[in-house]
Design a protein around this motif. Structure first.
Motif, PDB file in Angstrom:
ATOM      1  N   GLN A  44       0.855  -1.179   0.000  1.00  0.00           N
ATOM      2  CA  GLN A  44       0.000   0.000   0.000  1.00  0.00           C
ATOM      3  C   GLN A  44       0.895   1.234   0.000  1.00  0.00           C
ATOM      4  N   VAL A  45       0.656   2.133  -0.952  1.00  0.00           N
ATOM      5  CA  VAL A  45       1.469   3.345  -1.090  1.00  0.00           C
ATOM      6  C   VAL A  45       0.547   4.555  -1.006  1.00  0.00           C
ATOM      7  N   ASN A  46       0.931   5.516  -0.183  1.00  0.00           N
ATOM      8  CA  ASN A  46       0.162   6.749  -0.064  1.00  0.00           C
ATOM      9  C   ASN A  46       0.647   7.731  -1.124  1.00  0.00           C
ATOM     10  N   GLU A 144      -2.937   3.681  -2.735  1.00  0.00           N
ATOM     11  CA  GLU A 144      -2.977   2.839  -3.918  1.00  0.00           C
ATOM     12  C   GLU A 144      -2.279   1.522  -3.621  1.00  0.00           C
ATOM     13  N   SER A 145      -2.763   0.461  -4.247  1.00  0.00           N
ATOM     14  CA  SER A 145      -2.109  -0.844  -4.139  1.00  0.00           C
ATOM     15  C   SER A 145      -1.181  -1.007  -5.340  1.00  0.00           C
ATOM     16  N   ARG A 146       0.068  -1.351  -5.057  1.00  0.00           N
ATOM     17  CA  ARG A 146       1.051  -1.547  -6.122  1.00  0.00           C
ATOM     18  C   ARG A 146       1.705  -2.913  -5.956  1.00  0.00           C
TER      19      ARG A 146
END
Length: 183
Positions: A44-46, A144-146
């Motif tokens: 998970q990336v902000n 966002e999911s990466r």
């Protein structure tokens, strides 16, 4: 297996001269393994983003009221009418004094009626309300999911291995096999 003396002497001379011949290692080769499972590695990336909207701000300011132009027509007509009426009163010098008083009174009344008492509005001011746009912005979190790799479990020579790879290899994984003896 019989090695002739000539072959043995040629090999010895090559070793003693220090000439290195390229040697193919039969222990290095490519092969394929069967892929058992592929699991995406997700993080998970902000990624903050800016959200803006426009609001309207109302402000008040004082505007001097427009000063009306004064007219002399009412004073002239009032003065003439007052003078005519005053000349109808009395006799002799009294008639002249009555005409003068009537003209003065008529001029004042005519001016007031014509200009509608504009003298009282010269220093007044009116409030004016104005609306102006103001842009308001703020940063909000956006997660966002990466996928940052794939955990690949594969089977080779009846043994199971797991490696993290940057891509999904599909059903087969190409391997470079290198065998080296242990000292």
């Amino acid at each position: 297996m019989t090695i002739s003396f000539n072959t043995l002497s040629k090999m010895a001379s090559v070793v003693t001269l220090g000439i290195a011949l390229p040697v193919a290692h039969a222990a290095d080769f490519d092969d394929f393994a069967r892929v058992v499972s592929v699991t995406p590695q997700i993080e998970q990336v902000n990624v903050p983003r800016q959200e803006c909207r426009t609001e309207y701000e109302t402000s008040q300011r004082q505007v001097p009221q427009r000063q009306a132009e004064r007219s002399n027509g009412g004073a002239i007509i009032g003065g003439i009418a007052g003078g005519l009426l005053g000349s109808q009163v009395g006799g002799g010098n009294g008639r002249i004094a009555a005409a003068a008083a009537g003209a003065l009174t008529g001029a004042i009344v005519g001016d007031r009626v014509d200009n509608n008492d504009n003298n009282n509005n010269y220093n007044n001011s009116q409030p004016v309300y104005e609306s102006r746009p103001v842009r308001q912005c703020r940063n909000i979190d956006h997660w966002e999911s990466r996928t940052n790799g794939y955990a690949v479990t594969y089977e080779y020579q009846n043994r199971t291995y797991t490696s993290v790879m940057p891509y999904d290899p599909g059903s087969r994984l190409r391997l470079h096999v290198s065998l080296t003896p242990r000292p």
